[in-house]
Design an enzyme around this catalytic site. Structure first.
Site, PDB file in Angstrom:
ATOM      1  N   PHE A  40     -56.971 -17.649 -37.378  1.00  0.00           N
ATOM      2  CA  PHE A  40     -55.742 -17.272 -37.457  1.00  0.00           C
ATOM      3  C   PHE A  40     -55.651 -15.563 -38.001  1.00  0.00           C
ATOM      4  O   PHE A  40     -56.464 -15.341 -38.726  1.00  0.00           O
ATOM      5  CB  PHE A  40     -55.380 -18.284 -38.774  1.00  0.00           C
ATOM      6  CG  PHE A  40     -53.694 -18.161 -39.159  1.00  0.00           C
ATOM      7  CD1 PHE A  40     -52.938 -17.957 -38.261  1.00  0.00           C
ATOM      8  CD2 PHE A  40     -53.314 -18.375 -40.471  1.00  0.00           C
ATOM      9  CE1 PHE A  40     -51.377 -18.053 -38.685  1.00  0.00           C
ATOM     10  CE2 PHE A  40     -51.869 -18.153 -40.620  1.00  0.00           C
ATOM     11  CZ  PHE A  40     -51.198 -18.254 -39.967  1.00  0.00           C
ATOM     12  N   ALA A  41     -55.031 -15.049 -37.329  1.00  0.00           N
ATOM     13  CA  ALA A  41     -54.984 -13.342 -37.301  1.00  0.00           C
ATOM     14  C   ALA A  41     -54.041 -13.325 -38.404  1.00  0.00           C
ATOM     15  O   ALA A  41     -52.941 -13.996 -38.953  1.00  0.00           O
ATOM     16  CB  ALA A  41     -54.249 -13.075 -36.289  1.00  0.00           C
ATOM     17  N   THR A  42     -54.527 -12.040 -39.255  1.00  0.00           N
ATOM     18  CA  THR A  42     -53.675 -11.603 -40.396  1.00  0.00           C
ATOM     19  C   THR A  42     -52.283 -11.281 -39.873  1.00  0.00           C
ATOM     20  O   THR A  42     -51.193 -11.683 -40.927  1.00  0.00           O
ATOM     21  CB  THR A  42     -54.421 -10.296 -40.893  1.00  0.00           C
ATOM     22  OG1 THR A  42     -55.816 -10.556 -41.202  1.00  0.00           O
ATOM     23  CG2 THR A  42     -53.630  -9.819 -42.037  1.00  0.00           C
ATOM     24  N   PHE A  44     -50.559 -12.677 -37.682  1.00  0.00           N
ATOM     25  CA  PHE A  44     -49.865 -13.921 -37.701  1.00  0.00           C
ATOM     26  C   PHE A  44     -49.617 -14.670 -39.222  1.00  0.00           C
ATOM     27  O   PHE A  44     -48.647 -15.334 -39.255  1.00  0.00           O
ATOM     28  CB  PHE A  44     -50.309 -15.006 -36.716  1.00  0.00           C
ATOM     29  CG  PHE A  44     -50.178 -14.548 -35.240  1.00  0.00           C
ATOM     30  CD1 PHE A  44     -48.873 -14.387 -34.937  1.00  0.00           C
ATOM     31  CD2 PHE A  44     -51.274 -14.432 -34.355  1.00  0.00           C
ATOM     32  CE1 PHE A  44     -48.659 -13.806 -33.478  1.00  0.00           C
ATOM     33  CE2 PHE A  44     -51.013 -13.886 -33.161  1.00  0.00           C
ATOM     34  CZ  PHE A  44     -50.000 -13.725 -32.634  1.00  0.00           C
ATOM     35  N   VAL A  46     -49.254 -13.169 -41.780  1.00  0.00           N
ATOM     36  CA  VAL A  46     -48.086 -12.182 -42.432  1.00  0.00           C
ATOM     37  C   VAL A  46     -46.627 -12.867 -41.815  1.00  0.00           C
ATOM     38  O   VAL A  46     -45.701 -12.965 -42.681  1.00  0.00           O
ATOM     39  CB  VAL A  46     -48.226 -10.838 -42.088  1.00  0.00           C
ATOM     40  CG1 VAL A  46     -46.873 -10.221 -42.501  1.00  0.00           C
ATOM     41  CG2 VAL A  46     -49.327 -10.210 -43.183  1.00  0.00           C
ATOM     42  N   GLU A  50     -43.498 -14.761 -43.963  1.00  0.00           N
ATOM     43  CA  GLU A  50     -42.167 -14.197 -44.041  1.00  0.00           C
ATOM     44  C   GLU A  50     -41.202 -15.430 -43.475  1.00  0.00           C
ATOM     45  O   GLU A  50     -40.251 -15.704 -44.195  1.00  0.00           O
ATOM     46  CB  GLU A  50     -42.160 -13.291 -42.997  1.00  0.00           C
ATOM     47  CG  GLU A  50     -42.512 -11.733 -43.538  1.00  0.00           C
ATOM     48  CD  GLU A  50     -41.977 -10.643 -42.411  1.00  0.00           C
ATOM     49  OE1 GLU A  50     -40.908 -10.218 -42.683  1.00  0.00           O
ATOM     50  OE2 GLU A  50     -42.803 -10.053 -41.625  1.00  0.00           O
ATOM     51  N   HIS A  76     -55.709 -11.279 -47.424  1.00  0.00           N
ATOM     52  CA  HIS A  76     -56.020 -12.481 -46.484  1.00  0.00           C
ATOM     53  C   HIS A  76     -57.751 -12.776 -46.789  1.00  0.00           C
ATOM     54  O   HIS A  76     -58.506 -11.686 -46.161  1.00  0.00           O
ATOM     55  CB  HIS A  76     -55.844 -11.947 -44.779  1.00  0.00           C
ATOM     56  CG  HIS A  76     -56.238 -13.150 -43.937  1.00  0.00           C
ATOM     57  ND1 HIS A  76     -55.771 -12.834 -42.648  1.00  0.00           N
ATOM     58  CD2 HIS A  76     -56.377 -14.421 -44.080  1.00  0.00           C
ATOM     59  CE1 HIS A  76     -56.209 -14.079 -42.147  1.00  0.00           C
ATOM     60  NE2 HIS A  76     -56.395 -15.000 -42.883  1.00  0.00           N
ATOM     61  N   ARG A 120     -37.296  -9.039 -49.172  1.00  0.00           N
ATOM     62  CA  ARG A 120     -36.603  -9.218 -48.205  1.00  0.00           C
ATOM     63  C   ARG A 120     -34.971  -8.784 -48.557  1.00  0.00           C
ATOM     64  O   ARG A 120     -34.532  -8.953 -49.769  1.00  0.00           O
ATOM     65  CB  ARG A 120     -36.210 -10.979 -47.653  1.00  0.00           C
ATOM     66  CG  ARG A 120     -37.689 -11.244 -47.216  1.00  0.00           C
ATOM     67  CD  ARG A 120     -37.619 -12.798 -46.587  1.00  0.00           C
ATOM     68  NE  ARG A 120     -36.991 -12.510 -45.210  1.00  0.00           N
ATOM     69  CZ  ARG A 120     -37.687 -11.975 -44.248  1.00  0.00           C
ATOM     70  NH1 ARG A 120     -38.507 -11.754 -44.190  1.00  0.00           N
ATOM     71  NH2 ARG A 120     -36.756 -11.974 -43.015  1.00  0.00           N
TER      72      ARG A 120
END
Length: 139
Positions: A40-42, A44, A46, A50, A76, A120
């Protein structure tokens, strides 16, 4: 944005990590990314964090509104292989007009994978789109 949104709101959101959400898929144009482990990529993670905040905000938005991420500060700290479910627990820390601040903790099926804070802003969709369109026409 509805005035019923107050600090303390909590929401939990889950997602199953697919192979397309692993590091080699962040920038497939880059051999540096393509050669990375399939976890799992950082980037993704993030986006997933969100997304959890957006889902928490959804019931409090008017039809002509959306929210935009303006700050994120997260760690992460553990790798997650594809096929595992990740769960984000978010809690609203602040509501100041159209600005919200969130505390986030994400876990996979074994351990905490990341945590931090996220800000946000709620905007009018049409006004924002018009502003972006104008920017795109600037030479």
């Amino acid at each position: 944005m509805k005035t019923t949104l107050v600090p303390g709101l909590e929401h939990t959101f889950s997602f199953k990590v697919s192979p397309e959400k692993t590091v080699p898929h962040v920038y497939p144009e880059s051999d540096l990314f393509r050669d990375m482990p399939h976890v799992f990529a950082t980037a993704f993670m993030v986006g997933f964090m969100e997304w959890a905040c957006m889902e928490a905000l959804r019931p409090y938005l008017d039809d002509d509104e959306c929210t935009l991420g303006t700050m994120i500060n997260v760690t992460h700290q553990a790798a997650t292989p594809p096929g595992m479910q990740v769960t984000a627990h978010v809690r609203c820390l602040e509501v100041e007009g159209k600005r919200t601040v969130w505390e986030i903790e994400a876990r996979d099926e074994v351990e905490v994978i990341g945590k931090g804070t996220h800000e946000r802003f709620t905007v009018n969709k049409d006004k924002f789109a018009a502003r972006v369109a104008t920017k795109g026409r600037t030479p």
